[in-house]
Design an enzyme around this catalytic site. Structure first.
Site, PDB file in Angstrom:
ATOM      1  N   ASP A  57       0.857  -1.190   0.000  1.00 55.01           N
ATOM      2  CA  ASP A  57       0.000   0.000   0.000  1.00 55.01           C
ATOM      3  C   ASP A  57       0.887   1.231   0.000  1.00 55.01           C
ATOM      4  O   ASP A  57       2.014   1.203   0.504  1.00 55.01           O
ATOM      5  CB  ASP A  57      -0.898   0.020   1.239  1.00 55.01           C
ATOM      6  CG  ASP A  57      -1.981  -1.043   1.195  1.00 55.01           C
ATOM      7  OD1 ASP A  57      -2.420  -1.410   0.097  1.00 55.01           O
ATOM      8  OD2 ASP A  57      -2.394  -1.507   2.271  1.00 55.01           O
ATOM      9  N   ASP A 117      -7.118  -1.206  -4.494  1.00 56.72           N
ATOM     10  CA  ASP A 117      -8.148  -0.785  -3.535  1.00 56.72           C
ATOM     11  C   ASP A 117      -8.988   0.356  -4.102  1.00 56.72           C
ATOM     12  O   ASP A 117     -10.206   0.396  -3.928  1.00 56.72           O
ATOM     13  CB  ASP A 117      -7.506  -0.317  -2.224  1.00 56.72           C
ATOM     14  CG  ASP A 117      -6.719  -1.410  -1.521  1.00 56.72           C
ATOM     15  OD1 ASP A 117      -7.075  -2.588  -1.655  1.00 56.72           O
ATOM     16  OD2 ASP A 117      -5.731  -1.059  -0.840  1.00 56.72           O
TER      17      ASP A 117
END
Length: 198
Positions: A138, A171
């Site tokens: 991430d 995401d």
């Protein structure tokens, strides 16, 4: 082929997601040391590893990650089948684009979970195997608020928290796909012939 272009949308998401993740992995130090401020303290690039699912939550067993990755694998095939099913029923183009985004995002994070433990050696030290135990990369960090929660709050009292997850391209694609379906459900969930989907 009615649905080929929607699989191409998914493929584009996967490719972009993996390019960004590789760029972050090979060019940024992990954690705060490598953090890059984009818009002041509000939006930063911050390389972090997520061993679980959204918000870093994990299934509480030695094989929790294996179960999660296996579930993601089954979900990927389910979403792909649903995309074909909807296209054959004449579903709205907007809905099919959204499902393509969701599928691409799901596969993007699945690639991390299956392969990164081996290819990037990023499986947690106590993982039973590096396969299916890779951590998701991430990097997008919107720092809305961070600090210590008041002691009187149940569960979170006295804990240091940051209010916004660090996320990635995959995401984002999932979030955008789901948000658009919710926003335009009246329009999207009706076929060209007026038949209601679901």
């Amino acid at each position: 082929m009615k649905y080929g272009k929607y699989f191409l949308i998914a493929l584009a998401v996967i490719i972009l997601d993996q390019i960004v993740k590789m760029a972050v992995h090979f060019n940024m130090p992990l954690g705060s040391a490598g953090q890059i401020q984009v818009f002041g303290d509000w939006f930063k690039l911050h390389y972090t590893l997520n061993p679980g699912m959204a918000f870093g939550m994990q299934l509480g067993s030695d094989y929790g990650k294996l179960i999660l990755t296996s579930f993601r694998l089954v979900a990927m095939f389910g979403i792909g089948w649903y995309l074909v099913h909807l296209a054959k029923k004449g579903a709205h183009t907007g809905l099919l684009v959204c499902i393509g985004l969701i599928l691409g995002g799901a596969i993007g994070n699945l690639v991390d979970s299956i392969f990164y433990g081996v290819l990037l050696d990023n499986a947690p030290y106590n993982a039973p195997s590096p396969w299916f135990h890779g951590q998701v990369i991430d990097m997008f960090y919107f720092d809305i608020w961070e600090g210590y929660m008041p002691d009187w709050l149940p569960l979170w009292g006295g804990k240091y928290m940051a209010f916004w997850p660090i996320f990635n391209v995959a995401d984002s694609a999932i979030f955008i796909g789901v948000a658009l379906i919710i926003m335009f459900q009246k329009k999207f969930l009706v076929t060209a012939s007026g038949e209601r989907i679901g």
